[in-house]
Every structure is written in C-alpha cells, then in structure tokens.
Design an enzyme around this catalytic site. Structure first.
Site, PDB file in Angstrom:
ATOM      1  N   ASN A   1      -3.333 -13.037  -6.637  1.00 40.44           N
ATOM      2  CA  ASN A   1      -4.436 -13.278  -7.570  1.00 40.44           C
ATOM      3  C   ASN A   1      -4.042 -13.800  -8.945  1.00 40.44           C
ATOM      4  O   ASN A   1      -4.893 -14.321  -9.659  1.00 40.44           O
ATOM      5  CB  ASN A   1      -5.226 -11.975  -7.755  1.00 40.44           C
ATOM      6  CG  ASN A   1      -5.859 -11.500  -6.451  1.00 40.44           C
ATOM      7  OD1 ASN A   1      -6.688 -12.193  -5.883  1.00 40.44           O
ATOM      8  ND2 ASN A   1      -5.440 -10.341  -5.976  1.00 40.44           N
TER       9      ASN A   1
ATOM     10  N   GLY B   1       3.831  -1.871  -7.246  1.00 39.94           N
ATOM     11  CA  GLY B   1       5.200  -1.884  -6.761  1.00 39.94           C
ATOM     12  C   GLY B   1       5.523  -3.310  -6.374  1.00 39.94           C
ATOM     13  O   GLY B   1       4.656  -4.031  -5.878  1.00 39.94           O
TER      14      GLY B   1
ATOM     15  N   ARG C   1       7.692   1.005 -12.892  1.00 42.19           N
ATOM     16  CA  ARG C   1       9.111   1.204 -12.593  1.00 42.19           C
ATOM     17  C   ARG C   1       9.956   0.150 -13.302  1.00 42.19           C
ATOM     18  O   ARG C   1       9.564  -1.012 -13.415  1.00 42.19           O
ATOM     19  CB  ARG C   1       9.370   1.130 -11.090  1.00 42.19           C
ATOM     20  CG  ARG C   1       8.662   2.194 -10.277  1.00 42.19           C
ATOM     21  CD  ARG C   1       9.046   2.068  -8.806  1.00 42.19           C
ATOM     22  NE  ARG C   1       8.184   2.897  -7.965  1.00 42.19           N
ATOM     23  CZ  ARG C   1       7.537   2.452  -6.891  1.00 42.19           C
ATOM     24  NH1 ARG C   1       7.658   1.186  -6.516  1.00 42.19           N
ATOM     25  NH2 ARG C   1       6.777   3.263  -6.194  1.00 42.19           N
TER      26      ARG C   1
ATOM     27  N   HIS D   1       6.536  -9.838  -2.777  1.00 41.03           N
ATOM     28  CA  HIS D   1       5.441  -8.865  -2.695  1.00 41.03           C
ATOM     29  C   HIS D   1       5.248  -8.283  -4.095  1.00 41.03           C
ATOM     30  O   HIS D   1       6.014  -7.417  -4.535  1.00 41.03           O
ATOM     31  CB  HIS D   1       5.801  -7.771  -1.690  1.00 41.03           C
ATOM     32  CG  HIS D   1       4.767  -6.690  -1.567  1.00 41.03           C
ATOM     33  ND1 HIS D   1       3.941  -6.554  -0.462  1.00 41.03           N
ATOM     34  CD2 HIS D   1       4.421  -5.679  -2.406  1.00 41.03           C
ATOM     35  CE1 HIS D   1       3.145  -5.508  -0.633  1.00 41.03           C
ATOM     36  NE2 HIS D   1       3.420  -4.966  -1.808  1.00 41.03           N
TER      37      HIS D   1
ATOM     38  N   GLU E   1      -1.026  -5.239   5.791  1.00 42.09           N
ATOM     39  CA  GLU E   1      -0.136  -4.224   6.335  1.00 42.09           C
ATOM     40  C   GLU E   1      -0.818  -3.405   7.424  1.00 42.09           C
ATOM     41  O   GLU E   1      -0.167  -2.996   8.394  1.00 42.09           O
ATOM     42  CB  GLU E   1       0.367  -3.325   5.211  1.00 42.09           C
ATOM     43  CG  GLU E   1       1.256  -4.055   4.215  1.00 42.09           C
ATOM     44  CD  GLU E   1       1.598  -3.237   2.991  1.00 42.09           C
ATOM     45  OE1 GLU E   1       2.639  -2.568   3.006  1.00 42.09           O
ATOM     46  OE2 GLU E   1       0.812  -3.267   2.018  1.00 42.09           O
TER      47      GLU E   1
ATOM     48  N   ARG F   1       1.694   4.823   8.973  1.00 36.90           N
ATOM     49  CA  ARG F   1       2.675   4.259   8.060  1.00 36.90           C
ATOM     50  C   ARG F   1       3.637   5.381   7.652  1.00 36.90           C
ATOM     51  O   ARG F   1       3.216   6.433   7.180  1.00 36.90           O
ATOM     52  CB  ARG F   1       2.007   3.704   6.813  1.00 36.90           C
ATOM     53  CG  ARG F   1       3.021   3.124   5.818  1.00 36.90           C
ATOM     54  CD  ARG F   1       2.433   2.988   4.430  1.00 36.90           C
ATOM     55  NE  ARG F   1       3.421   2.423   3.505  1.00 36.90           N
ATOM     56  CZ  ARG F   1       3.450   2.678   2.207  1.00 36.90           C
ATOM     57  NH1 ARG F   1       2.569   3.492   1.675  1.00 36.90           N
ATOM     58  NH2 ARG F   1       4.369   2.126   1.444  1.00 36.90           N
TER      59      ARG F   1
ATOM     60  N   LYS G   1      -5.622   6.732   3.484  1.00 34.03           N
ATOM     61  CA  LYS G   1      -6.296   5.456   3.724  1.00 34.03           C
ATOM     62  C   LYS G   1      -6.338   5.244   5.233  1.00 34.03           C
ATOM     63  O   LYS G   1      -5.380   5.576   5.936  1.00 34.03           O
ATOM     64  CB  LYS G   1      -5.530   4.305   3.068  1.00 34.03           C
ATOM     65  CG  LYS G   1      -5.445   4.379   1.551  1.00 34.03           C
ATOM     66  CD  LYS G   1      -4.625   3.213   1.013  1.00 34.03           C
ATOM     67  CE  LYS G   1      -4.453   3.327  -0.491  1.00 34.03           C
ATOM     68  NZ  LYS G   1      -3.595   2.229  -1.031  1.00 34.03           N
TER      69      LYS G   1
ATOM     70  N   HIS H   1       8.407  -1.879   1.564  1.00 36.88           N
ATOM     71  CA  HIS H   1       7.370  -2.904   1.783  1.00 36.88           C
ATOM     72  C   HIS H   1       7.682  -3.748   3.019  1.00 36.88           C
ATOM     73  O   HIS H   1       7.208  -4.871   3.157  1.00 36.88           O
ATOM     74  CB  HIS H   1       7.220  -3.840   0.573  1.00 36.88           C
ATOM     75  CG  HIS H   1       6.758  -3.188  -0.673  1.00 36.88           C
ATOM     76  ND1 HIS H   1       7.213  -3.561  -1.919  1.00 36.88           N
ATOM     77  CD2 HIS H   1       5.869  -2.184  -0.891  1.00 36.88           C
ATOM     78  CE1 HIS H   1       6.645  -2.833  -2.847  1.00 36.88           C
ATOM     79  NE2 HIS H   1       5.824  -1.979  -2.244  1.00 36.88           N
TER      80      HIS H   1
ATOM     81  N   ASN I   1      -2.616   5.925   6.669  1.00 34.24           N
ATOM     82  CA  ASN I   1      -1.606   5.874   5.605  1.00 34.24           C
ATOM     83  C   ASN I   1      -1.824   7.112   4.745  1.00 34.24           C
ATOM     84  O   ASN I   1      -2.713   7.139   3.887  1.00 34.24           O
ATOM     85  CB  ASN I   1      -1.764   4.589   4.785  1.00 34.24           C
ATOM     86  CG  ASN I   1      -0.719   4.461   3.685  1.00 34.24           C
ATOM     87  OD1 ASN I   1       0.058   5.386   3.422  1.00 34.24           O
ATOM     88  ND2 ASN I   1      -0.705   3.324   3.012  1.00 34.24           N
TER      89      ASN I   1
ATOM     90  N   MET J   1      -1.956  -6.658 -14.615  1.00 33.08           N
ATOM     91  CA  MET J   1      -1.593  -8.007 -15.035  1.00 33.08           C
ATOM     92  C   MET J   1      -2.776  -8.750 -15.648  1.00 33.08           C
ATOM     93  O   MET J   1      -2.600  -9.582 -16.551  1.00 33.08           O
ATOM     94  CB  MET J   1      -1.034  -8.791 -13.842  1.00 33.08           C
ATOM     95  CG  MET J   1      -0.470 -10.146 -14.196  1.00 33.08           C
ATOM     96  SD  MET J   1       0.882 -10.094 -15.422  1.00 33.08           S
ATOM     97  CE  MET J   1       2.205  -9.404 -14.426  1.00 33.08           C
ATOM     98  N   ARG J   2      -3.983  -8.452 -15.194  1.00 30.90           N
ATOM     99  CA  ARG J   2      -5.154  -9.106 -15.781  1.00 30.90           C
ATOM    100  C   ARG J   2      -5.307  -8.742 -17.258  1.00 30.90           C
ATOM    101  O   ARG J   2      -5.601  -9.607 -18.095  1.00 30.90           O
ATOM    102  CB  ARG J   2      -6.420  -8.708 -15.010  1.00 30.90           C
ATOM    103  CG  ARG J   2      -6.463  -9.211 -13.588  1.00 30.90           C
ATOM    104  CD  ARG J   2      -7.518  -8.518 -12.764  1.00 30.90           C
ATOM    105  NE  ARG J   2      -7.232  -7.080 -12.640  1.00 30.90           N
ATOM    106  CZ  ARG J   2      -7.915  -6.246 -11.876  1.00 30.90           C
ATOM    107  NH1 ARG J   2      -8.934  -6.689 -11.155  1.00 30.90           N
ATOM    108  NH2 ARG J   2      -7.606  -4.956 -11.811  1.00 30.90           N
TER     109      ARG J   2
END
Length: 411
Positions: free
Chosen positions: A338, A216, A245, A212, A388, A95, A19, A184, A12, A287-288
């Site tokens: 999570n 993103g 975004r 998802h 993925e 990818r 990656k 995605h 990727n 988010m945490r």
C-alpha cells in the site's frame, strides 16, 4: 477424508487472539472469516463474517480462554451452516511460528509433533505457547479430524549452512539451537510463487527477492523456488527496520546498555522489540502517519523513513549479490502493498542493478498482483498481495488429500 470433504479451517492462535478463515479448496474461496481478540479480558470481542451472505456479527464480553474462544467460533460457524461437525470439513490448518530445523514441511499433528513444538518454546517464547494452545483446543473439539501444522520457518530450512550459521563456536550454537531460522516463511513461499506466475514462468525458473513489509518486516532471496537467505534470524528481531523492532544491531549495544546504562535484560528486550524501529525513532509505527508528518515538514519522521529505506536498500543490494541473477523484486504485506513512496524510495538509485519503478504504475492501488516497473525493465518490480491463510489451507489440503501421516521431522 471423504470425497465431499473440501473445506479447511485455518487457525492462527496468538497469545490473546484467534484469527480464522474457512476455505473451500475446490476453488480456494473463503466461506467465513473472523477474529477473536483480547481473550482473557472483560473486553473480549469476536467479529465473524459469513462471505456467502455477507453478514457480519460481533460479540462483546468476556471470553475466558482459547477453549472458550474456539467454542464461540464453532457456534458462529454453525449459525451459518458451516459447523465444525460438517462432513465437508477436511482438516484444520494451524499456523505455527517456529518449527526449528525439525519441521521442513507441513505436518499432520500427533502427540510427538506437539512435544517437539513444545520443546522449541525457548526459541519462540512469545509464539509457540499460543500456537500450542490453539492446537490442543482444536484437537479436543474435533479429535477425529486431521490437524496440520504449517510452520513459518519451514520455507527457510533450504538455506545453505553458510547463510544459516552465525560465526560463533558451533558446539555452543548447536547446544542452544542458535542459528538463523527466518520467519514469515508462509508469506515468502506464496509471494515468490505468485511472482513467478505473474511473469508467466515456473518458480524453478526465476530468482526473486521478496520484501514482506508490515509492522514486522523481512526480506528473502529465493532462487528457483528455494529460499537461500532471509533477513530474520534466531528470532524475528534481526534484519530490516520494523514497526517497533530495531532490526540489525551491533550486539555490543546490549553489553553497553547493561554496563553503562544499568539496564536489565528484560528492559533491553522491551527496548529492542517494542520501543525501537519506526516507533522508537519518531513515535509512530504507522507508515501512513509517518508520510503525513513528512509532508508537513517533520524532520523526525523524515529521518525515521530514511533509516527504514537505507536498511531496505542494503538488503536488496545484498540479495542481488547472493542470487547473482535477479528476475524480480516483489513487495508484499501492509506497507509493501500500500505504500507507494516506500516502493519508489527503496529502488531509487538502483538503476545499475536493473531496478526502476514507473511512477504511474506505482501509484495504482489494486488487489491483484501487478508490475510497477517500466516496460522492458531488466528486473521486474512487482506488488504481490500476500495470502498466508490461503497458503496454509493449500498446504494443509494437499497433505491430508494424499492420506499422509505425520512427516517432515528430520532426526
């Protein structure tokens, strides 16, 4: 491909990173994983882990370009006896973010395929150039080895024209390739099938809404294993509120910012893609951290969370209408897998649609797919970790294993 060739290297390639994972497709096990980041800088880093031995090695120092990065990756794999020259390596799977309407399935890469990916750069200027660099470098290292492109957009090419078209002059739309492509797709494909397995059914038997939710974020409506709608459009900017975004936006906002705010197109592009979403609303896209701030009474964080959930609920409701019958809603990716408060809030108040979450099941953290809806619920609510890399490896191996050549290009 020799009978002993059962390994697939998944690459990727981003603009400044690579990656990678090496998998053995006999049992889908991972042999090695790694990341090269900050390519082209003095502070480049390569982190490599051999899963067989458990050893992790790191290199710090300048890595000039993607060619140097992949050569460094090859050296690390060789140190573990997993080198790119191994007869057990069947193929390299890449990818590729944007395949337009031309690539509807994984495709063995040749010069014509490369040319078409390059032709799509105007609709994916941030992603396809980096993907191309990774492909060209890998082909130079192993020109004799099958290289396969797996496209983020391919899963969404089954959308009907009523979902894929924007309501603008079709001549202009076709001239400039303006339509809803979705992204995605590799994750949505994997998770929709995994959700069907979790329910003990085949993909063709179930209708699934896949959410998802990472930095993103995208939603999809999957009917009998085929995508019929998705939230991202021409670019990954459309749809849900994301980390940075904006998601859905009245297009006239752009005209207003130009005429009244005096902002340039580049400034607006940066605003909507990098300084909006959760980050734009409250200064955090983790988010945490947002949940921690909410627990401390932070009103700004609470509003950002509420806007995020409001948009998410709208898409769940819309896709219930699109599908008519929904068998499951599946949460995946970093936030989806999570963040229990996100899952609970997203379905709260949707009981009339058959959706509910069991608080105890929702609070459980696990690496395996699981149901978090109450027993007997009309619609299953699931948490399904995405994979993925495994999906890319599986598609790649299935293609080279059949001896197929380049395919999937629609004229």
């Amino acid at each position: 491909m020799t009978p002993s060739a059962t390994r697939v290297l998944v690459l990727n390639s981003g603009s400044s990173s690579v990656k990678y994972q090496l998998l053995d497709m006999r049992d889908s096990s991972r042999l090695a994983v790694g990341l090269v980041e900050r390519i082209g800088e003095q502070t480049s880093r390569l982190r490599h882990t051999c899963l067989g031995s458990g050893d992790t090695r790191e290199q710090d120092g300048p890595i000039a370009d993607h060619e140097a990065a992949l050569k460094a990756v090859a050296e690390e794999l060789t140190r573990d006896g997993l080198g790119l020259d191994s007869p057990e390596l069947a193929a390299i799977g890449h990818r590729v973010v944007h395949g337009g309407m031309f690539f509807t399935e994984p495709t063995v890469i040749d010069d014509a395929v490369l040319a078409e990916i390059e032709r799509l750069i105007p609709v994916a200027p941030l992603h396809n150039p980096a993907n191309l660099t990774g492909i060209r470098t890998a082909r130079a290292l192993r020109p004799d080895l099958p290289q396969v492109a797996v496209f983020d957009t391919a899963f969404h090419t089954t959308m009907p024209e009523s979902a894929a078209r924007y309501a603008i002059d079709p001549k202009i739309a076709d001239r400039y390739r303006i339509r809803r492509y979705g992204f995605h797709g590799t994750s949505h494909a994997y998770v929709s099938r995994a959700t069907a397995r979790l329910l003990g059914r085949t993909p063709e038997e179930v209708n699934v809404i896949v959410l998802h939710l990472g930095n993103g974020a995208s939603a999809s409506a999957v009917e009998g294993g085929r995508c019929v709608d998705t939230s991202m459009g021409l670019t990954p900017l459309e749809g849900l509120v994301m980390g940075t975004r904006s998601g859905d936006l009245d297009p006239a906002v752009i005209f207003h910012l130009t005429r009244v705010g005096g902002m340039s197109m580049d400034e607006i592009d940066t605003l909507l893609n990098k300084r909006s979403g959760l980050f734009g609303l409250c200064g955090d896209n983790d988010m945490r951290e947002i949940r921690r701030r909410i627990d401390e009474g932070d009103d700004e964080a609470r509003l950002a969370f509420d806007i995020y959930i409001h948009r998410l609920k709208k898409y769940i409701g819309a896709y219930c209408a699109v599908l008519g019958r929904v068998d499951a809603v599946a949460f995946t990716a970093g936030v989806g897998e999570n963040a229990a408060p996100v899952r609970a809030a997203a379905v709260a108040g949707l009981e009339q649609l058959g959706l509910a979450v069991d608080p105890e099941l929702n609070a459980v953290r696990a690496d395996e797919p699981r149901l978090i809806s109450p027993a007997g619920a009309r619609v299953a609510v699931a948490v399904v970790p995405t994979d993925e890399e495994l999906e890319i490896a599986t598609q790649t191996y299935a293609l080279v294993g059949t001896g197929s050549g380049p395919g999937g290009i629609n004229s």
